[in-house]
Design an enzyme around this catalytic site. Sequence first.
Site, PDB file in Angstrom:
ATOM      1  N   TYR A 142       0.863  -1.118  -0.011  1.00  0.00           N
ATOM      2  CA  TYR A 142      -0.015  -0.078  -0.103  1.00  0.00           C
ATOM      3  C   TYR A 142       0.986   1.142   0.051  1.00  0.00           C
ATOM      4  O   TYR A 142       0.472   2.234  -0.481  1.00  0.00           O
ATOM      5  CB  TYR A 142      -0.835   0.144   1.210  1.00  0.00           C
ATOM      6  CG  TYR A 142      -2.221  -0.626   1.235  1.00  0.00           C
ATOM      7  CD1 TYR A 142      -2.302  -1.826   0.718  1.00  0.00           C
ATOM      8  CD2 TYR A 142      -3.384   0.015   1.604  1.00  0.00           C
ATOM      9  CE1 TYR A 142      -3.455  -2.641   0.760  1.00  0.00           C
ATOM     10  CE2 TYR A 142      -4.622  -0.722   1.357  1.00  0.00           C
ATOM     11  CZ  TYR A 142      -4.606  -1.925   0.797  1.00  0.00           C
ATOM     12  OH  TYR A 142      -5.878  -2.755   0.787  1.00  0.00           O
ATOM     13  N   LYS A 188       3.637 -15.292   1.770  1.00  0.00           N
ATOM     14  CA  LYS A 188       4.073 -15.831   0.336  1.00  0.00           C
ATOM     15  C   LYS A 188       5.341 -16.239   0.401  1.00  0.00           C
ATOM     16  O   LYS A 188       5.912 -15.548  -0.525  1.00  0.00           O
ATOM     17  CB  LYS A 188       3.219 -14.962  -0.809  1.00  0.00           C
ATOM     18  CG  LYS A 188       3.161 -15.753  -2.029  1.00  0.00           C
ATOM     19  CD  LYS A 188       2.034 -16.715  -2.154  1.00  0.00           C
ATOM     20  CE  LYS A 188       2.121 -17.496  -3.615  1.00  0.00           C
ATOM     21  NZ  LYS A 188       1.273 -18.591  -3.672  1.00  0.00           N
ATOM     22  N   ASP A 220      -2.297 -18.246  -0.346  1.00  0.00           N
ATOM     23  CA  ASP A 220      -3.627 -18.742  -1.229  1.00  0.00           C
ATOM     24  C   ASP A 220      -4.152 -20.044  -0.243  1.00  0.00           C
ATOM     25  O   ASP A 220      -5.404 -20.099  -0.299  1.00  0.00           O
ATOM     26  CB  ASP A 220      -2.926 -19.462  -2.276  1.00  0.00           C
ATOM     27  CG  ASP A 220      -1.596 -19.958  -2.026  1.00  0.00           C
ATOM     28  OD1 ASP A 220      -0.707 -20.098  -1.105  1.00  0.00           O
ATOM     29  OD2 ASP A 220      -1.095 -20.717  -3.022  1.00  0.00           O
ATOM     30  N   ASP A 244      -6.093  -7.018   4.182  1.00  0.00           N
ATOM     31  CA  ASP A 244      -7.395  -6.533   3.846  1.00  0.00           C
ATOM     32  C   ASP A 244      -8.256  -7.729   3.103  1.00  0.00           C
ATOM     33  O   ASP A 244      -9.504  -7.507   3.275  1.00  0.00           O
ATOM     34  CB  ASP A 244      -6.870  -5.724   2.582  1.00  0.00           C
ATOM     35  CG  ASP A 244      -7.902  -4.809   2.072  1.00  0.00           C
ATOM     36  OD1 ASP A 244      -8.764  -4.501   2.730  1.00  0.00           O
ATOM     37  OD2 ASP A 244      -8.053  -4.716   0.673  1.00  0.00           O
ATOM     38  N   ASP A 248     -11.846  -9.447   4.666  1.00  0.00           N
ATOM     39  CA  ASP A 248     -13.266  -9.442   3.877  1.00  0.00           C
ATOM     40  C   ASP A 248     -13.634 -10.777   3.943  1.00  0.00           C
ATOM     41  O   ASP A 248     -14.928 -11.028   4.138  1.00  0.00           O
ATOM     42  CB  ASP A 248     -13.249  -8.809   2.666  1.00  0.00           C
ATOM     43  CG  ASP A 248     -13.334  -7.519   2.469  1.00  0.00           C
ATOM     44  OD1 ASP A 248     -13.214  -6.699   3.482  1.00  0.00           O
ATOM     45  OD2 ASP A 248     -14.073  -6.946   1.583  1.00  0.00           O
TER      46      ASP A 248
END
Length: 358
Positions: A142, A188, A220, A244, A248
């Site tokens: 970000y 990751k 993942d 983020d 959700d």
Amino acid sequence: MKNYRIALIKGDGIGPEIIDEAVKVLDAVASCEDFDFQYEELLMGGCAYDVTGDPLPQETINGSMNSDAVLFGAIGGEKWDNLPREKRPESGLLRFRKELGVYANLRPAVVYDELVNASSLKPEIVQGVDLMVVRELIGGIYFGEPKGRDENRGFNTMVYTRDEIVRIAHQAFKIAMTRSKRVCSIDKANVLDVSQLWRDVVTEVAAEYPEVELSHMYVDNAAMQLIRDPKQFDVMLTGNIFGDILSDEASMLSGSIGLLPSASVGSKIGVYEPIHGSAPDIAGQGIANPIATISSASMMLRYALNENDAADRIDAAIKQALVEGYRTQDLAQFDAKEICSTSEMGSIIANYAVKCTK
Ligand code: IPM
Ligand code: MG
């Protein structure tokens, strides 16, 4: 009597409606506890841009820094989507987080027994879910430099420094110590160097918390495991963009994104906000679910003001409203006895909060 200064940033879309309900509930609990609130309304997001030409006016930063805590609604909407990036509401929010230094975003996902049928997953998978996403909030892709785009190429940089990882890891382990003492760090590392550093540093910090069990998972796989068996998780520690996305996803376990609160904390003032967005499509209709924001107000009482009894009152009142079958539109199909508006839900919870003790 104690007087807490609360910066209120209502923002755009449904922001004002949901903040009004949280204020109603805060005032109700204050009336039965030994403190009071003094609110200062500040502008951020599209509404701030419309008035001042800047989505984050300096006055909002100053006012927030002079408060005991910030209660924030939501920002953004189609109206401002075509502005240059730095004028967009989202840029205001990111700068705000950075200015306040709120590096740790705590996003609990709890499934209320009354709403196990509201999840898109089977009730036996979600019943009893109680996890906490600890998302790094002011670093990673970000904010990384360099970034940019021209007509044919766009790029951002995912970067974390050791210090940034150390401080968020401590947050996660400290929170785990108050829960069931398990941290799953998500990265990751099979592909990204930044993630390998993340994994190494989190493992080093873990040595200071021998009671906490640390595991690592690729993002993942974590996205899949969260749907397959969410109860395996307690604290999920992760970087900005993975957090983020996963938060959700986690919100859907509970049945509605309108239920989940968050706290963004650092070394200074904390920001308390629902995890959902400004939902311009339903703004002004009185159908938004105020529970995520009311629950964020409860986190504010607990984390920023140390008013645990008042926070317990709010949590119990939310639960009571759901047990009694009060539902806003988003949850209307799930064991509703009465459908209520945003403001009715706020009043119901405020009334219960006055009656409930724990
Ligand atoms: C969130 C939101 C924000 C984010 C946006 C609005 C900038 O999605 O708080 O999760 O990506 O952090
Ligand atoms: Mg988000």
